[in-house]
Design an enzyme around this catalytic site. Sequence first.
Site, PDB file in Angstrom:
ATOM      1  N   GLY A  67       6.077  -1.881  14.687  1.00  0.00           N
ATOM      2  CA  GLY A  67       5.375  -0.818  13.958  1.00  0.00           C
ATOM      3  C   GLY A  67       4.364  -0.097  14.832  1.00  0.00           C
ATOM      4  O   GLY A  67       4.275   1.133  14.842  1.00  0.00           O
TER       5      GLY A  67
ATOM      6  N   GLU B 125       0.835  -1.208   0.000  1.00  0.00           N
ATOM      7  CA  GLU B 125       0.000   0.000   0.000  1.00  0.00           C
ATOM      8  C   GLU B 125       0.869   1.258   0.000  1.00  0.00           C
ATOM      9  O   GLU B 125       0.634   2.213  -0.747  1.00  0.00           O
ATOM     10  CB  GLU B 125      -0.901   0.030   1.247  1.00  0.00           C
ATOM     11  CG  GLU B 125      -2.000  -1.018   1.270  1.00  0.00           C
ATOM     12  CD  GLU B 125      -1.564  -2.300   1.975  1.00  0.00           C
ATOM     13  OE1 GLU B 125      -0.349  -2.633   1.951  1.00  0.00           O
ATOM     14  OE2 GLU B 125      -2.448  -2.976   2.534  1.00  0.00           O
TER      15      GLU B 125
ATOM     16  N   GLU C 257      -3.517  -6.270  17.330  1.00  0.00           N
ATOM     17  CA  GLU C 257      -2.383  -6.867  16.623  1.00  0.00           C
ATOM     18  C   GLU C 257      -1.414  -7.491  17.635  1.00  0.00           C
ATOM     19  O   GLU C 257      -0.697  -8.428  17.319  1.00  0.00           O
ATOM     20  CB  GLU C 257      -1.667  -5.808  15.763  1.00  0.00           C
ATOM     21  CG  GLU C 257      -0.883  -6.390  14.605  1.00  0.00           C
ATOM     22  CD  GLU C 257      -0.465  -5.359  13.566  1.00  0.00           C
ATOM     23  OE1 GLU C 257      -1.147  -5.228  12.534  1.00  0.00           O
ATOM     24  OE2 GLU C 257       0.543  -4.667  13.765  1.00  0.00           O
TER      25      GLU C 257
HETATM   26  O1  F6P Z   1      -0.422  -4.551   9.204  1.00  0.00           O
HETATM   27  C1  F6P Z   1       0.741  -5.235   9.408  1.00  0.00           C
HETATM   28  C2  F6P Z   1       1.911  -4.341   9.579  1.00  0.00           C
HETATM   29  O2  F6P Z   1       3.016  -5.158   9.499  1.00  0.00           O
HETATM   30  C3  F6P Z   1       1.892  -3.556  10.884  1.00  0.00           C
HETATM   31  O3  F6P Z   1       2.359  -4.248  11.955  1.00  0.00           O
HETATM   32  C4  F6P Z   1       2.708  -2.370  10.539  1.00  0.00           C
HETATM   33  O4  F6P Z   1       2.492  -1.340  11.443  1.00  0.00           O
HETATM   34  C5  F6P Z   1       2.200  -2.083   9.150  1.00  0.00           C
HETATM   35  O5  F6P Z   1       1.993  -3.357   8.578  1.00  0.00           O
HETATM   36  C6  F6P Z   1       3.092  -1.229   8.290  1.00  0.00           C
HETATM   37  O6  F6P Z   1       4.331  -1.795   8.072  1.00  0.00           O
HETATM   38  P1  F6P Z   1       5.533  -0.953   7.493  1.00  0.00           P
HETATM   39  O7  F6P Z   1       5.814   0.157   8.449  1.00  0.00           O
HETATM   40  O8  F6P Z   1       6.674  -1.899   7.389  1.00  0.00           O
HETATM   41  O9  F6P Z   1       5.134  -0.419   6.153  1.00  0.00           O
END
Ligand code: F6P
Length: 599
Positions: free
Chosen positions: A295, A230, A381
């Site tokens: 995260g 995303e 989570e």
């Molecule tokens: O939704 C899963 C997850 O791994 C979360 O734990 C994390 O906060 C989020 O995706 C975003 O991950 P990243 O900071 O690596 O883009």
Amino acid sequence: MSDPDWAGPLGSADSLVAMSAGSEAPEWTALQERASIVAGRHLREMFASDPGRGTSMVATAGDLYLDYSKNRVDAETLRLLLALARRAGLATRIEAMFSGEAINVTEDRAVLHVALRAPRDSSMSTGGIDVVPGVHRVLDRMAMLADAVRSGSWLGCTGRRIRNVVNIGIGGSDLGPAMAYDALADFSDRDLSLRFVSNVDGADITEATRALDPAETLFVVCSKTFTTTETLVNARTARDWLLAGLAAGPDRALFGGARDAIARHFVAVSTNAADVTEFGIDPANMFEFWDWVGGRYSLPSAIGLSLMIAIGPEAFRDMLAGYRLIDEHFRSAPFEANLPVLLGVLGVWYRNFLGAQTTAILPYSHYLARLPAYLQQLDMESNGKSVDMHGRTVNHATGPVLWGQPGTNGQHAFFQLLHQGTILVPVDFIGFARARHGLESHHHLLSANLFAQSEALAFGRTADEVAASGLEPALVAARTFDGNRPSNTIVADELNPSVLGQLIALYEHKIFVQGVIWGVNSFDQWGVELGKVAAVRILGELQGDRSAAEEDANQDSPGHDSSTAALIRWYRSRQTSSARPSSARPQIGLTARRNLSAT
Ligand code: F6P
């Protein structure tokens, strides 16, 4: 552990692995027995038999005052709950976390978000390395950027001052800064506009960039892994939007090409320097954090950069100091007076012994509108797990569904169920003595609602009281409130950066306490991975060549069930030639495709 019936620590690394107090502990059985006694007692009776309850069942830490008297517990229940926490080895596990041991066992990582708010002159180590100097080095770099943007000395590539900051990230790389920006709006520089893009739905980036001038816009791309689909898709769209806008804008004569533009309009927050560079962001504009920060615990790290730009380095440091107050309290206060421990064990009581499946967070502050969403990730989570630290299926309930909305809006939506529904929903009310907006009458009314709701939930209105009002007997039942609905009330003088930090740390540690009692690893999140992999695969089918299966519409796509295959066929059949997804195909890089790395 002197109990001869107790199996004892499981394995040699006691502090890393919870002792799984869970349902095997003698305290668990005692609490089950206690529940059958307490379930029959009403809060009315508990308050009547102990008039001092409302002032004795309170605890304070920093600026926070917790009233937990309106919980369906008595002294013996609390004693047993705290004994259960001790049985689970909570004290040892707290020390293991603060000492940088790899308590995130499934990823073999330390859990040191507490180091993000450690004072400059302190030390906290993991793997023999003191991480505090690195934390402050990054905080200092963040402060330089924040000051430069706020003062106008950081200019866009055509020489214009930055007026818009767009944070791109999802989950922990979005919810924290977005929630805190709203919470601290009154402390922010109102000349700067902050927007947050998280959803891969193109509507999000479209709306977030609408009416912005690219020449005055800075993107902060936040991704711990820099592999999250995303975020990468949104960041690429933002890059395209920026370059197209600059090339066509009024300053186009000053537009010196993509490299220069990205250097002035993009910064990154990540642990992954290689992929940040591959994206085109100058590593000098990358703000680092570390794999020992989960995260959902990352707001006080560089993930808070956009927030720091909005509120300034000093207010950000005040927020860190607030976190620290609760960290120190959590580490040192006796369990009986320890706010995160009390909240944690009370949650366990409702979840495991009184059968509550959900819990609600009800901030009586418009500024905290996004707190429930933030806490949803933090809690669900972390503790939405069904295997313990040894990989065994747990035989007790773990994390509840967390939800909520600010008062008073929630009162006109779902409070009906809280008061008269058939399920038990323990709630946390959060409120403040003063508001900074100066509209005192509003604030008194808001606070009156908070106190009235917790009182009404606890004490209700008996059928006799309703009947005494002269109501027609047939209507009495519908107007009767059973009460006995538990709540915590957490209050502070005002919402400011320090108090926000205190509130977040309070919930972080509460969740940790519960994870220890339930014996789960609160710091991994493997449950979100399957969906990510599946989406990448289906994306290929939506935008790629027709699969063999689709050539024969009667045949299901190999590897898909008949429902999913039919939905994919339906979707493809509805694409007009101009709207076919392949015409605006998001670029998923190799790194995103392998986005299995845990965050
Ligand atoms: O939704 C899963 C997850 O791994 C979360 O734990 C994390 O906060 C989020 O995706 C975003 O991950 P990243 O900071 O690596 O883009």
